[in-house]
Every structure is written in C-alpha cells, then in structure tokens.
Design a protein around this motif. Sequence first.
Motif, mmCIF file in Angstrom:
data_model
loop_
_atom_site.group_PDB
_atom_site.id
_atom_site.type_symbol
_atom_site.label_atom_id
_atom_site.label_comp_id
_atom_site.label_asym_id
_atom_site.label_seq_id
_atom_site.Cartn_x
_atom_site.Cartn_y
_atom_site.Cartn_z
ATOM 1 N N UNK A 114 0.930 -1.171 0.022
ATOM 2 C CA UNK A 114 0.041 0.058 0.071
ATOM 3 C C UNK A 114 0.906 1.076 -0.101
ATOM 4 N N UNK A 115 0.705 2.158 -1.228
ATOM 5 C CA UNK A 115 1.439 3.398 -1.129
ATOM 6 C C UNK A 115 0.610 4.376 -0.814
ATOM 7 N N UNK A 116 0.965 5.423 0.033
ATOM 8 C CA UNK A 116 -0.090 6.588 0.509
ATOM 9 C C UNK A 116 0.899 7.726 0.122
ATOM 10 N N UNK A 117 0.620 8.704 -0.862
ATOM 11 C CA UNK A 117 1.040 10.052 -1.066
ATOM 12 C C UNK A 117 0.183 11.209 -0.694
ATOM 13 N N UNK A 118 -0.427 11.626 0.506
ATOM 14 C CA UNK A 118 -1.038 12.408 1.149
ATOM 15 C C UNK A 118 -0.574 13.777 0.550
ATOM 16 N N UNK A 119 -1.192 14.890 0.720
ATOM 17 C CA UNK A 119 -1.045 16.326 0.618
ATOM 18 C C UNK A 119 -0.007 16.478 1.624
ATOM 19 N N UNK A 120 1.202 16.958 1.577
ATOM 20 C CA UNK A 120 2.232 17.139 2.487
ATOM 21 C C UNK A 120 1.827 18.089 3.496
ATOM 22 N N UNK A 121 0.574 19.087 3.230
ATOM 23 C CA UNK A 121 -0.199 19.828 4.370
ATOM 24 C C UNK A 121 -1.184 19.382 5.264
ATOM 25 N N UNK A 122 -1.143 17.931 5.061
ATOM 26 C CA UNK A 122 -1.933 17.099 6.075
ATOM 27 C C UNK A 122 -1.486 17.380 7.345
ATOM 28 N N UNK A 123 -2.243 17.232 8.354
ATOM 29 C CA UNK A 123 -1.806 17.298 9.908
ATOM 30 C C UNK A 123 -0.903 16.287 10.087
ATOM 31 N N UNK A 124 -0.295 16.279 11.279
ATOM 32 C CA UNK A 124 0.278 15.001 11.820
ATOM 33 C C UNK A 124 -0.788 13.937 12.114
ATOM 34 N N UNK A 125 -1.888 14.420 12.759
ATOM 35 C CA UNK A 125 -2.863 13.424 13.024
ATOM 36 C C UNK A 125 -3.373 12.864 11.836
ATOM 37 N N UNK A 127 -2.118 12.062 8.953
ATOM 38 C CA UNK A 127 -0.700 11.096 8.521
ATOM 39 C C UNK A 127 -0.964 9.854 9.585
ATOM 40 N N UNK A 128 -1.038 10.215 10.607
ATOM 41 C CA UNK A 128 -1.303 9.048 11.685
ATOM 42 C C UNK A 128 -2.192 8.159 11.479
ATOM 43 N N UNK A 134 -4.947 1.776 7.800
ATOM 44 C CA UNK A 134 -4.417 0.902 6.987
ATOM 45 C C UNK A 134 -3.839 -0.576 7.867
ATOM 46 N N UNK A 135 -3.202 -0.421 8.864
ATOM 47 C CA UNK A 135 -2.495 -1.438 9.405
ATOM 48 C C UNK A 135 -3.973 -2.244 10.318
ATOM 49 N N UNK A 136 -4.338 -1.618 10.893
ATOM 50 C CA UNK A 136 -5.525 -2.085 11.851
ATOM 51 C C UNK A 136 -6.709 -2.808 11.203
ATOM 52 N N UNK A 137 -6.848 -2.461 9.894
ATOM 53 C CA UNK A 137 -8.023 -2.830 9.032
ATOM 54 C C UNK A 137 -7.227 -3.932 7.999
ATOM 55 N N UNK A 138 -5.957 -4.114 8.243
ATOM 56 C CA UNK A 138 -5.348 -5.293 7.528
ATOM 57 C C UNK A 138 -5.440 -5.170 5.968
ATOM 58 N N UNK A 154 7.012 16.015 9.171
ATOM 59 C CA UNK A 154 5.936 15.052 9.438
ATOM 60 C C UNK A 154 6.786 13.809 9.918
ATOM 61 N N UNK A 155 6.694 13.442 11.278
ATOM 62 C CA UNK A 155 7.230 12.237 11.885
ATOM 63 C C UNK A 155 6.404 10.927 12.123
ATOM 64 N N UNK A 156 6.640 9.992 11.645
ATOM 65 C CA UNK A 156 5.880 8.538 11.735
ATOM 66 C C UNK A 156 6.653 7.640 12.283
ATOM 67 N N UNK A 157 7.928 7.653 12.650
ATOM 68 C CA UNK A 157 8.543 6.640 13.410
ATOM 69 C C UNK A 157 8.495 5.950 14.439
ATOM 70 N N UNK A 158 7.558 6.677 15.338
ATOM 71 C CA UNK A 158 7.078 6.461 16.542
ATOM 72 C C UNK A 158 5.867 5.304 16.716
ATOM 73 N N UNK A 159 5.266 5.217 15.204
ATOM 74 C CA UNK A 159 4.071 4.415 15.102
ATOM 75 C C UNK A 159 4.442 2.898 15.178
ATOM 76 N N UNK A 160 3.495 2.011 15.448
ATOM 77 C CA UNK A 160 3.583 0.716 15.606
ATOM 78 C C UNK A 160 3.684 0.322 14.326
ATOM 79 N N UNK A 161 4.822 -0.852 14.211
ATOM 80 C CA UNK A 161 5.123 -1.404 13.009
ATOM 81 C C UNK A 161 6.014 -0.681 12.110
ATOM 82 N N UNK A 162 6.540 0.422 12.479
ATOM 83 C CA UNK A 162 7.655 1.054 11.888
ATOM 84 C C UNK A 162 8.783 0.257 11.585
ATOM 85 N N UNK A 163 9.226 0.342 10.141
ATOM 86 C CA UNK A 163 10.380 -0.468 9.913
ATOM 87 C C UNK A 163 11.646 0.399 9.526
#
Length: 203
Positions: A114-125, A127-128, A134-138, A154-163
């Motif tokens: 799954x590739x997601x490229x939202x607008x860069x001006x989306x809020x942190x919330x 993006x999260x 995507x992950x919780x709904x499998x 935007x920082x996402x490395x704190x989220x679960x299943x970050x690789x």
Amino acid sequence: MRIVSGKLKGRRINPPKNLPVRPTTDMAKEALFNILNHHFNFSELTILDLFAGTGNISYEFASRGTESIVSVDGDYGCVNFIKKTAKEFDLNILPFKSDVFKFIEKHKSSYDIVFADPPYDFTQEQFEKIVTDVLSLNLISEEGMLIVEHSKFTKLEHLEHFSFEKSYGGSVFTFFEFATEDDDDEYDDEDDLEDETYDTEED
C-alpha cells in the motif's frame, strides 16, 4: 514526469496543469523502486495506491509487470486522467473516485504494497490516521508493506510496525511492516540520496 524503468521506461506522462497534485520526483521515485526491487517480484504483487494523483506510482508498478493495481483519489480529474493513461498504455490499473479515508474504512481486500502520498499539508494526526487505519484494518498482507510519502516535518517513526525511512531531497518515505527484518541493510541502496458513500465511482 517520466516512467523511470520497465517496459515503458523513458515514456513521458503529461497530466493537465490544473490537477491538484504534487507528483513524486523522478529522483525519489527511482530510489524508492530500487529499494523495492531488492525485496519484491513485481509481477506477483497486488498494489493499492492511495492519494494516487496523476497515477505516477501506479504507472511505475505497471511498467515493471504488476498486473493488479488499485488507484484511489478523491479528485475526478485525477481519476479520469489515470483511466485515460492506463487505456493508452494498456495497463491493468483500476481507478476509484473516493475519499481515501472512507475507502480505507470500507475496503475488505489486502495488498502486498500500500503506497500513500497524501498532501504534504495534512496534519500530523491525519498522517497517523492513514497508518493506523491501513494497519489495523489489515489492508496489507502479513508479508506486505505500507509506504507513506511525506515531508521532513512529519514524523511517523514512533508508530507501531515502523520499519525504516529514507529521505530524498524534500521527500521522506516511511516504511511499515508486520514482520520486520532484524537488519535493514538489505534496504540500503548505493543510489540513495539522503536529505535531498464510500462514494466510490468507476466512470
């Protein structure tokens, strides 16, 4: 905008200037696919391209032999352009006109990537929410991967299943997996340039 590899390598895509998009740069796109090339057999993949825009990423997968690609965007102009381009190049891409968050909530299939490229001006919330939904709904398979493109702010490395994450110019790709490797060296690439209504319609 051009296709950087595969059977359509070098072909230029010229979307209308009035589309509300910010296509992934050719440099970042080529580096991304260099990473994926070491991990996947493209001909066997199923792809979900969220916030697909011009279809830039979908065309790259199709050019490399992927035959199961779903592209989702909320803009009629973008969806119609993807349909037109897929028909012109005889690519097996299925575009949907839908709000992406509604699509994620209602969709029942899972994908290898799954590739997601939202607008860069989306809020942190926002993006999260994309990542957690995507992950919780499998929406990715057990061996699959979620890739989110975003700006360095935007920082996402704190989220679960970050690789891991990679930066190219002003773009960052953050990767999520259910089953992560102990060593991310396999993803390193010498070409990486660091820092740089479920109202779905099929017209």
